[in-house]
Design an enzyme around this catalytic site. Structure first.
Site, PDB file in Angstrom:
ATOM      1  N   TYR A 197      42.875  52.701  84.723  1.00  0.00           N
ATOM      2  CA  TYR A 197      43.502  52.060  85.883  1.00  0.00           C
ATOM      3  C   TYR A 197      42.457  51.431  86.809  1.00  0.00           C
ATOM      4  CZ  TYR A 197      48.355  53.788  85.541  1.00  0.00           C
ATOM      5  OH  TYR A 197      49.651  54.029  85.189  1.00  0.00           O
TER       6      TYR A 197
ATOM      7  N   LYS B 251      42.264  62.316  73.925  1.00  0.00           N
ATOM      8  CA  LYS B 251      42.238  61.640  72.628  1.00  0.00           C
ATOM      9  C   LYS B 251      40.779  61.694  72.170  1.00  0.00           C
ATOM     10  CE  LYS B 251      44.219  59.153  69.360  1.00  0.00           C
ATOM     11  NZ  LYS B 251      45.270  59.653  68.456  1.00  0.00           N
TER      12      LYS B 251
ATOM     13  N   ASP C 271      48.792  62.088  71.439  1.00  0.00           N
ATOM     14  CA  ASP C 271      49.922  61.726  70.570  1.00  0.00           C
ATOM     15  C   ASP C 271      50.714  62.977  70.179  1.00  0.00           C
ATOM     16  OD1 ASP C 271      47.621  62.443  69.189  1.00  0.00           O
ATOM     17  OD2 ASP C 271      47.805  60.910  67.634  1.00  0.00           O
TER      18      ASP C 271
ATOM     19  N   ASP D 161      50.541  59.318  83.322  1.00  0.00           N
ATOM     20  CA  ASP D 161      51.614  58.404  83.722  1.00  0.00           C
ATOM     21  C   ASP D 161      52.693  58.392  82.656  1.00  0.00           C
ATOM     22  OD1 ASP D 161      52.925  56.297  85.169  1.00  0.00           O
ATOM     23  OD2 ASP D 161      52.128  54.896  83.684  1.00  0.00           O
TER      24      ASP D 161
ATOM     25  N   ASP E 295      56.757  60.410  82.530  1.00  0.00           N
ATOM     26  CA  ASP E 295      58.042  59.701  82.345  1.00  0.00           C
ATOM     27  C   ASP E 295      58.792  60.353  81.191  1.00  0.00           C
ATOM     28  OD1 ASP E 295      57.483  57.768  84.328  1.00  0.00           O
ATOM     29  OD2 ASP E 295      58.317  56.150  83.110  1.00  0.00           O
TER      30      ASP E 295
HETATM   31  C1  IPM Z   1      53.675  55.965  88.881  1.00  0.00           C
HETATM   32  C2  IPM Z   1      53.890  54.497  88.702  1.00  0.00           C
HETATM   33  C3  IPM Z   1      52.619  53.746  89.077  1.00  0.00           C
HETATM   34  C4  IPM Z   1      51.515  54.210  88.151  1.00  0.00           C
HETATM   35  C5  IPM Z   1      52.747  52.215  89.054  1.00  0.00           C
HETATM   36  C6  IPM Z   1      53.869  51.724  89.928  1.00  0.00           C
HETATM   37  C7  IPM Z   1      51.444  51.548  89.409  1.00  0.00           C
HETATM   38  O1  IPM Z   1      54.301  54.196  87.407  1.00  0.00           O
HETATM   39  O2  IPM Z   1      53.405  56.408  90.011  1.00  0.00           O
HETATM   40  O3  IPM Z   1      53.769  56.698  87.894  1.00  0.00           O
HETATM   41  O4  IPM Z   1      51.378  53.698  87.032  1.00  0.00           O
HETATM   42  O5  IPM Z   1      50.767  55.094  88.549  1.00  0.00           O
HETATM   43 MN    MN Z   2      54.638  55.926  86.164  1.00  0.00          MN
END
Ligand code: IPM
Ligand code: MN
Length: 356
Positions: A142, A189, A221, A245, A249
């Protein structure tokens, strides 16, 4: 106690969900006799539109002067579909994390009894699953050097980690594990990436200092598979920025909805409390978004920024009560036609807290 917070609603559904978290925050302060001082500031696409900068200096100053930051979400499709945009809303969030030194993003993955049937995973897999994902937040791909060469036809994003960055996040993970079930899973990884090999090297130095903690190394993975195959194996998962990240999710499906997972970003300066989900632009202004991830982020704010555990617990109790009462938004409602609006959930939580 005097609580001074900066409120950054951001874009999309951000303002609506933050409104509900603020109703709850005010009700809690009233109930427990805390003096709440708060100020709003702009960030994200709305800040680009207003002042040409997704994280203006005035917003940063406000965050620095506050005891905690409550954050909504940022992002706007007009930027997503324009790869040539040079200023982007997300840069605001990344700069805020970097400038505040928020190197650790704590993302608790939990289940809610009344939501278990909403998970696409089998009941026996998710029931009782509970782990803490600690995502490194100010390093890695990032923040490494990025750019184009060959007249724009070659692009690169460097993934860089220093020893100091890796040490501090791993130590934090072990400290958390000591207060929990004493297991750390280091996700990397290391079979491919040099940065991952540095992580593993440092983890092997730190692990012996915590002899009570079991350390497990797992390739990312494989971790992606294990999270849905047997989530109960995890206690503390620690990983680099982008892996964290993506994996969180994925982990949100364990809870049943993306709209349920809060987070705390902690580090050097003021901590930020934010839902893990994005700005959900399709729902902006419709009063349908689930405010609970932000409300639960406010609970984390009381606990982590102010060490007010009872206050945090009452917010969690309110959230559970609203789900038991079926006062929930359409993403988690059993009967969508009876779903509550975003603002109705906030009103209900506020009233419930006042009644206690
Ligand atoms: C999160 C979001 C952010 C990230 C984006 C919006 C930059 O997806 O907080 O998880 O990737 O960190
Ligand atoms: Mn995110």
């Amino acid at each position: 106690m005097k609580l001074k917070i900066a409120v950054l609603p951001g874009d999309g559904i951000g303002p609506e969900i933050v409104d509900q978290a603020m109703k709850v925050t005010k009700a809690i302060c009233e109930k427990f006799g805390h003096e709440l001082e708060y100020e709003y500031a702009i960030t994200g696409a709305c800040a680009i539109d207003e002042v040409g900068d997704p994280y203006p200096a005035a917003t940063h100053d406000l965050c620095m002067a506050a005891d905690a930051v409550l954050f909504g979400a940022i992002g706007h499709p007009k930027f997503d579909n324009n790869p040539k945009a040079t200023v982007r809303p997300e840069q605001g969030l990344l700069r805020m994390r970097k400038q505040l030194g928020l190197y650790a993003n704590l993302r608790p993955v939990v289940t809610f009894p009344s939501l278990l049937h909403k998970s696409p995973l089998r009941l026996d897999l998710v029931e009782g699953a509970e782990f803490m994902c600690i995502r490194e937040l100010t390093g890695g791909i990032y923040f490494g050097e990025k750019g184009r060469k060959d007249e724009g036809n070659t692009a690169f994003d460097n993934c860089v980690y220093t020893r100091e960055e890796v040490e501090r996040i791993l130590k934090l993970a072990y400290e958390f594990a000591m207060k929990r079930r004493k297991k750390v899973t280091v996700v990397d990884k290391a079979n491919v990436l040099e940065t991952s090999r540095l992580w593993r090297e440092i983890a092997q130095e730190i692990a012996p200092k915590y002899p009570e903690v079991e350390t497990e190394y797992m390739f990312v993975d494989n971790a992606a598979m294990q999270i849905i195959q047997w989530p109960k194996r995890f206690d503390v998962m620690v990983t680099e920025n982008m892996f964290g990240d993506i994996l969180t999710d994925e982990a949100s499906v364990i809870s049943g909805s993306m709209g349920m997972l809060p987070s705390a970003s902690i580090g050097i300066h003021t901590s930020v409390f934010e839902p893990i989900h994005g700005s959900y632009p399709q729902a902006a202004g419709l009063n349908i978004a689930n405010p609970l991830a932000t409300v639960l982020s406010a609970a984390m704010m009381f606990e982590y920024a102010f060490n007010l555990m009872e206050e945090g617990a009452l917010i969690r109790a309110a959230v559970n009560a609203s789900m038991d009462a079926g006062v929930v938004t359409e993403d988690i409602a059993d009967d969508k036609s009876k779903a509550a609006k975003t603002s109705e959930v906030g009103d209900w939580l506020e009233a419930w807290i006042k009644k206690q």
